[in-house]
Design an enzyme around this catalytic site. Sequence first.
Site, PDB file in Angstrom:
ATOM      1  N   GLY A  72      -4.534  -1.596   5.485  1.00 14.12           N
ATOM      2  CA  GLY A  72      -3.752  -2.734   4.997  1.00 14.12           C
ATOM      3  C   GLY A  72      -4.373  -4.075   5.358  1.00 14.12           C
ATOM      4  NE  ARG A  73      -5.525  -3.503  11.625  1.00 14.69           N
ATOM      5  CZ  ARG A  73      -4.830  -2.378  11.687  1.00 14.69           C
ATOM      6  NH1 ARG A  73      -3.697  -2.272  11.006  1.00 14.69           N
ATOM      7  NH2 ARG A  73      -5.253  -1.370  12.405  1.00 14.69           N
ATOM      8  CD  GLU A  97       9.785  -5.862   6.879  1.00 10.05           C
ATOM      9  OE1 GLU A  97       9.565  -4.743   6.348  1.00 10.05           O
ATOM     10  OE2 GLU A  97       9.600  -6.084   8.088  1.00 10.05           O
ATOM     11  CG  HIS A 148      -2.892 -35.479  18.123  1.00  3.05           C
ATOM     12  ND1 HIS A 148      -3.143 -36.679  18.756  1.00  3.05           N
ATOM     13  CD2 HIS A 148      -3.914 -35.299  17.235  1.00  3.05           C
ATOM     14  CE1 HIS A 148      -4.243 -37.224  18.260  1.00  3.05           C
ATOM     15  NE2 HIS A 148      -4.735 -36.398  17.336  1.00  3.05           N
ATOM     16  CE  LYS A 187      -3.388   2.399   2.814  1.00  6.37           C
ATOM     17  NZ  LYS A 187      -4.148   2.420   4.054  1.00  6.37           N
ATOM     18  CD  GLU A 196      -0.892  -4.089  11.800  1.00  6.25           C
ATOM     19  OE1 GLU A 196       0.343  -3.989  11.731  1.00  6.25           O
ATOM     20  OE2 GLU A 196      -1.589  -4.336  10.792  1.00  6.25           O
ATOM     21  CE  LYS A 221       6.576  -0.669   9.707  1.00  3.72           C
ATOM     22  NZ  LYS A 221       5.551  -0.006   8.912  1.00  3.72           N
TER      23      LYS A 221
HETATM   24  O1  F6P Z   1       3.495  -3.592   9.887  1.00  2.00           O
HETATM   25  C1  F6P Z   1       2.644  -2.532   9.702  1.00  2.00           C
HETATM   26  C2  F6P Z   1       2.037  -2.480   8.372  1.00  2.00           C
HETATM   27  O2  F6P Z   1       1.890  -1.128   8.163  1.00  2.00           O
HETATM   28  C3  F6P Z   1       0.713  -3.225   8.246  1.00  2.00           C
HETATM   29  O3  F6P Z   1      -0.343  -2.544   8.812  1.00  2.00           O
HETATM   30  C4  F6P Z   1       0.607  -3.363   6.758  1.00  2.00           C
HETATM   31  O4  F6P Z   1      -0.369  -4.273   6.387  1.00  2.00           O
HETATM   32  C5  F6P Z   1       2.015  -3.813   6.455  1.00  2.00           C
HETATM   33  O5  F6P Z   1       2.829  -3.021   7.319  1.00  2.00           O
HETATM   34  C6  F6P Z   1       2.460  -3.671   5.020  1.00  2.00           C
HETATM   35  O6  F6P Z   1       2.356  -2.358   4.571  1.00  2.00           O
HETATM   36  P1  F6P Z   1       2.433  -1.994   3.041  1.00  2.00           P
HETATM   37  O7  F6P Z   1       1.294  -2.642   2.336  1.00  2.00           O
HETATM   38  O8  F6P Z   1       2.336  -0.501   3.003  1.00  2.00           O
HETATM   39  O9  F6P Z   1       3.749  -2.479   2.513  1.00  2.00           O
END
Ligand code: F6P
Length: 538
Positions: free
Chosen positions: A261-262, A207, A378, A201, A347, A506
């Site tokens: 995002g979520r 990452e 189990h 987003k 979150e 972060k």
């Molecule tokens: O870890 C926080 C966060 O902002 C989440 O809320 C989000 O879904 C994720 O990182 C990934 O964010 P993006 O889609 O902006 O890469």
Amino acid sequence: MTNVKADPSNTHHWKKLTELHDKHQSQSIVQLNDLAANSGQCIDAAGLSVDLSRNFVNQAILDELVALAKTQGISEKISQLIAGEAVNNTEARAAHHSALRLPDSIQTRPEVSATQQKIKTLADSLRNKTWRGSGNTEITDVINIGIGGSDLGPRMVCNALSSLASEGPRVHFVANIDPRDLETTLQGLKPASTLILISSKSFNTTETLENALSARRWLLEEIEQSDLSKHVIAVSSNVEKAVAFGVDADNILPMWDWVGGRYSLWSAIGLPIAIAIGYSGFNELLKGAHAMDKHFATAPTESNLPCLLALLEIWYVNFCAAHSSAVLPYSHELGLFPDYLQQLTMESNGKQVHKDGSHVTHRTCPTIWGSAGTIGQHSFHQLLHQGTELIPVDFILPLHSHSDEQNKQAHLVANCLAQSKALTEGKNEAAAELELADSGLSESEVSALASHKASPGNRPNTIIAMDKLTPSNLGALVALYEHKVYAASVVWDINAFDQWGVELGKQLSTPIYAALTGDSSASTDKTTAFWIKRFTQS
Ligand code: F6P
């Protein structure tokens, strides 16, 4: 939107609920729960049947919880969410994910329909093989690179609906910055037949950007730079950054700041789903979620499933001292559902201040955990049955399978129902003694073992059943939990739609990364300095 503090613990309902807990705490679920008698045991909506008859509540407790929700303005707050008002007050944004699943005929946001058309065109062209890679090669593999909401939702849905995935390319997911995630995914793949989908987003997530850079380097080992646009697409609300990264503008699908995002699997972030199962399956998912939206928007609080699940969570956390809650899908294909729910719930509601910024004086979100049954039986179910913690359980139960092996499916359903019964009823010491005596043990052996074999029961649980795990039922299930999370946040008076807590880690990782990669100027604390030295000197 102005926020007047609405602390639920200051209401008379809170006091009454505390009294009701004290009054009933020595009763068992079987004695207390009168919902079956009042025909309030099972509530059906959007293809789901939710059985509340094994919860530690009676009608009077539920009535008081419902009254609490009403005092907190639940109906008005649901209307605000569904109308796309700025319910996310710290970011002055709407959380209008429900708009993403409106049918075209009543869609109020034209950009949604336009983007859905793009998702369809793209998914179709990959599935019917008209989208070609370098050298006119067929695309056999798509890798979604994203994390958090740009990974967990589509990954969970693709897994859950894998029985419908045929024809299209294989869809893989890479989220972790651990280099082994991408490396192991790329093993056996070929650049000319692979498409990279960068899902972010913000287009600002370390990452995702690092993995996207590595993936691009891998592509360029075999294909020409001029062919890169046949192999890289992106989904982002930050089109500028995606273009600056080198993604062809025509290959970028938009999303918007009014989608969290979520809560974004219904947007273009769900493209991997449409690629894996086809656009009509994706559309069915949207339809199921929309059916749940309608239920949430119109059902009275008394029979509103997301509200009732939220109120049960509040009852257990705030009045019965539960610290965690387990979700146990009795469906192997829903194995990733607990992981998905962890982000959605924790979150969203892992918050310690009210919407006006003042500190809460009551507990909020419990820890959410779980895994697919029967595997968990189990493993950690021992703790659910005989541990000292009260852990409410949600069983997710598709009654019928996509497999023809009906016997095994009957075993699976039997195990789910048996777990639910065992958690509720337990086995008292007298029953354990009888069983041991019947097995031929001596009196002293019986008395030595009876307390070990007894299970206290009274572990509340809810069965959330559906006929089959179809796209529509899955859409309804996800929307049920999305709205449950929101309803709980309304009662707790917290903002479910920001996530400032994840920022600190972060921020701190940037100077540590600099130190690990040779910048000796960064000053830090002793523990971190110790580990930086270990890393750089080994
Ligand atoms: O870890 C926080 C966060 O902002 C989440 O809320 C989000 O879904 C994720 O990182 C990934 O964010 P993006 O889609 O902006 O890469």
